[in-house]
Scaffold this active site. Structure first.
Site, PDB file in Angstrom:
ATOM      1  N   GLU A 156      77.810 -69.605  15.081  1.00  0.00           N
ATOM      2  CA  GLU A 156      76.451 -69.803  15.604  1.00  0.00           C
ATOM      3  C   GLU A 156      76.517 -69.905  17.110  1.00  0.00           C
ATOM      4  O   GLU A 156      77.415 -70.541  17.667  1.00  0.00           O
ATOM      5  CB  GLU A 156      75.818 -71.115  15.100  1.00  0.00           C
ATOM      6  CG  GLU A 156      75.345 -71.106  13.686  1.00  0.00           C
ATOM      7  CD  GLU A 156      74.739 -72.453  13.275  1.00  0.00           C
ATOM      8  OE1 GLU A 156      74.111 -73.123  14.124  1.00  0.00           O
ATOM      9  OE2 GLU A 156      74.918 -72.814  12.101  1.00  0.00           O
ATOM     10  N   GLU A 199      79.041 -77.728  10.118  1.00  0.00           N
ATOM     11  CA  GLU A 199      79.036 -78.749  11.179  1.00  0.00           C
ATOM     12  C   GLU A 199      79.338 -80.143  10.631  1.00  0.00           C
ATOM     13  O   GLU A 199      78.571 -81.095  10.834  1.00  0.00           O
ATOM     14  CB  GLU A 199      77.695 -78.732  11.912  1.00  0.00           C
ATOM     15  CG  GLU A 199      77.469 -77.437  12.660  1.00  0.00           C
ATOM     16  CD  GLU A 199      76.201 -77.430  13.510  1.00  0.00           C
ATOM     17  OE1 GLU A 199      75.306 -78.270  13.281  1.00  0.00           O
ATOM     18  OE2 GLU A 199      76.108 -76.586  14.413  1.00  0.00           O
TER      19      GLU A 199
END
Ligand code: P53
Length: 473
Positions: free
Chosen positions: A372, A173
């Site tokens: 995710e 991320e």
């Protein structure tokens, strides 16, 4: 759905392993973060301070329990398991010349165990942690030297595990640090502690540049080492919707989306996009960027787009519209009346997943991997059972939209891993009670508990999903 679709789960080293100081492991940034909650941010302390509570020190003791845990994942039929390597197990301080063999051995054993159970390891090289020494001595990713330290670490682990791990990602991320008002992201993404009055955005852009160079170097190295290796980037794919059809809202949503798209634009296309160069110009920003850096970035582009998906964001340019005022969503975020939220305020939007998949397919035409997606909830443990119907509802709706993106829209998606397949420590709050797993871990927020594992109802549900290759939702 393709036959070899990579169904699985995802965790990260610091959120599950524990064993924060055994067998030569150094302190990592995750080890100096206290516990918070939905209202109170986690505190970042100056080293480990006596009397403070650090939930990641023990995690869920995955370091000692991984065989049992992987056995349970294999019962669900996982084809892959995503986790990360704790850099500070391999290079305790980050700037040593030689790696710590005990740390390397741990991941050898872990990956062997996954492979024996029919799972491909999917490995993130830096998932929200770096050796804490690199923060104290070099200022984290403020410093160009970080490129060398990271490169050395990656060379060691890529070489060591090249025949065990095919799918890798460089930085988890990487886009989260654009939320510069929140101290947590600069610290976890980049090991940066802001000084009073500094231009935070400028600092982050410089750090991100070094990470782009590092990621490209590592990607090129991986390809030269072993052409089988697939190296991915990783972004938190939170798309921005305009609050109304007012063109001001449309333009704002587009501008907000660029804070996400710039990362994949660089890591997939190999160069800075014009809108970003222009923004730097407008802000009078200059950076330490060399022509050699730009060549490296051009060459070291990634093989697939890894992304996490939890929520969408709705933005309004109208000052009279009430903003959520939540620093996770940014300054323009407003309530979306079409969506409900989790108890932690994250908008539940399954169709948003189909939307981002199509956005990426159209823009890049490379394979994508949903690394995710998950539902955080304070599960109740009643008479040995956890009836987590709401988690199954959440996942079912998201998988259904993913299937539409693949089957009806033609998106090229290689896998889907559910976040926190066994309850981890929450990243944003450090709580235990924000649970995500198919497997319940008996640990409380304060670290007490038996650490015993229990199958939730969703365990049996996901088993059927995988067994039917997504037919049986
Ligand atoms: P927790 C924001 C938006 C989307 C994903 O988060 C995010 C975040 C937080 O930066 O993080 C990912 O545990 C992250 C995981 C994290 C997971 O989402 O706060 O990659 O490490 O645990 C869920 O509920």
């Amino acid at each position: 759905m393709r036959k070899n679709f990579l169904w699985g789960g995802a965790v990260a080293a610091h959120q599950v392993e524990g064993a924060y100081n055994v067998k030569g492991k150094g302190l990592s940034t995750a080890d100096v973060m206290t516990a918070g909650n939905v209202h109170t941010p986690r505190e970042i302390t100056d080293g480990v301070v006596e009397g403070k509570f650090y939930p990641n020190h023990e995690g869920i003791r995955f370091y000692d329990h991984y065989q049992e845990d992987i056995q349970m994942f294999s019962e669900m039929g996982f084809k892959c398991l995503r986790t990360s390597i704790a850099w500070s197990r391999i290079f305790p301080n980050g700037d040593e010349d030689a790696p710590n063999e005990d740390g390397l051995q741990f991941y050898d054993d872990l990956f062997d165990c996954m492979i024996e159970h029919g799972m491909q390891p999917v490995i993130t090289l830096s998932h929200f942690e770096i050796p804490y020494h690199l923060v104290k001595t070099y200022g984290g990713w403020r410093n160009r030297k970080m490129i060398d330290f990271f490169y050395r670490f990656c060379q060691v682990v890529l070489k060591r595990y090249q025949n065990k791990v095919k799918y890798w990602m460089t930085f988890n991320e990487i886009n989260n640090q654009m939320l510069v008002e929140n101290d947590l992201y600069a610290f976890t993404n980049s090991g940066i502690v802001f000084e009073n009055g500094e231009d935070r955005l400028h600092t982050i852009y410089q750090a991100v540049h070094y990470q782009f160079v590092a990621s490209a170097l590592v990607t090129e190295y991986a390809h030269s080492l072993n052409p089988e290796i697939q190296m991915g980037c990783c972004v938190a794919a939170t798309p921005n919707y305009p609050n109304t059809s007012n063109p001001d809202d449309i333009l704002l949503a587009q501008a907000e989306d660029r804070k996400l798209l710039m990362f994949t634009d660089v890591q997939i296309r190999g160069h800075y996009p014009r809108y970003l160069l222009n923004e730097w110009n407008t802000r009078n920003y200059t950076f330490d960027i060399t022509s050699q850096d730009l060549q490296i970035m051009e060459k070291g582009t990634v093989d697939y787009l890894g992304f996490t998906y939890y929520m969408s964001n709705t933005v309004s340019a109208d000052p009279s519209v009430k903003k959520l005022g939540d620093d996770l969503q940014g300054n323009y975020a407003v309530d979306n009346p079409y969506l409900s939220t989790t108890d932690w305020g994250w908008a539940i939007d399954p169709k948003g997943l189909r939307y981002v998949m199509n956005m990426y397919q159209d823009r890049y035409e490379i394979p994508m991997f949903i690394v995710e997606n998950g539902f955080g909830y304070a599960d109740q443990f009643i008479d040995g059972h956890i009836h987590d119907q709401n988690r199954m509802d959440y996942l079912k709706a998201h998988i259904a939209e993913m299937k539409k993106a693949i089957e009806e829209d033609g998106c090229d998606c290689i896998g889907y891993t559910v976040w926190g397949c066994i309850d981890p420590i929450s990243f944003t709050t450090g709580e235990m009670k924000k649970r995500y797993g198919f497997i319940y871990v008996d640990r409380n927020n304060d670290g007490t508990g038996s650490y015993k594992r229990y199958k939730k109802d969703s365990f049996y549900w996901y088993q059927k999903v995988i067994e039917s290759n997504g037919e049986n939702l």
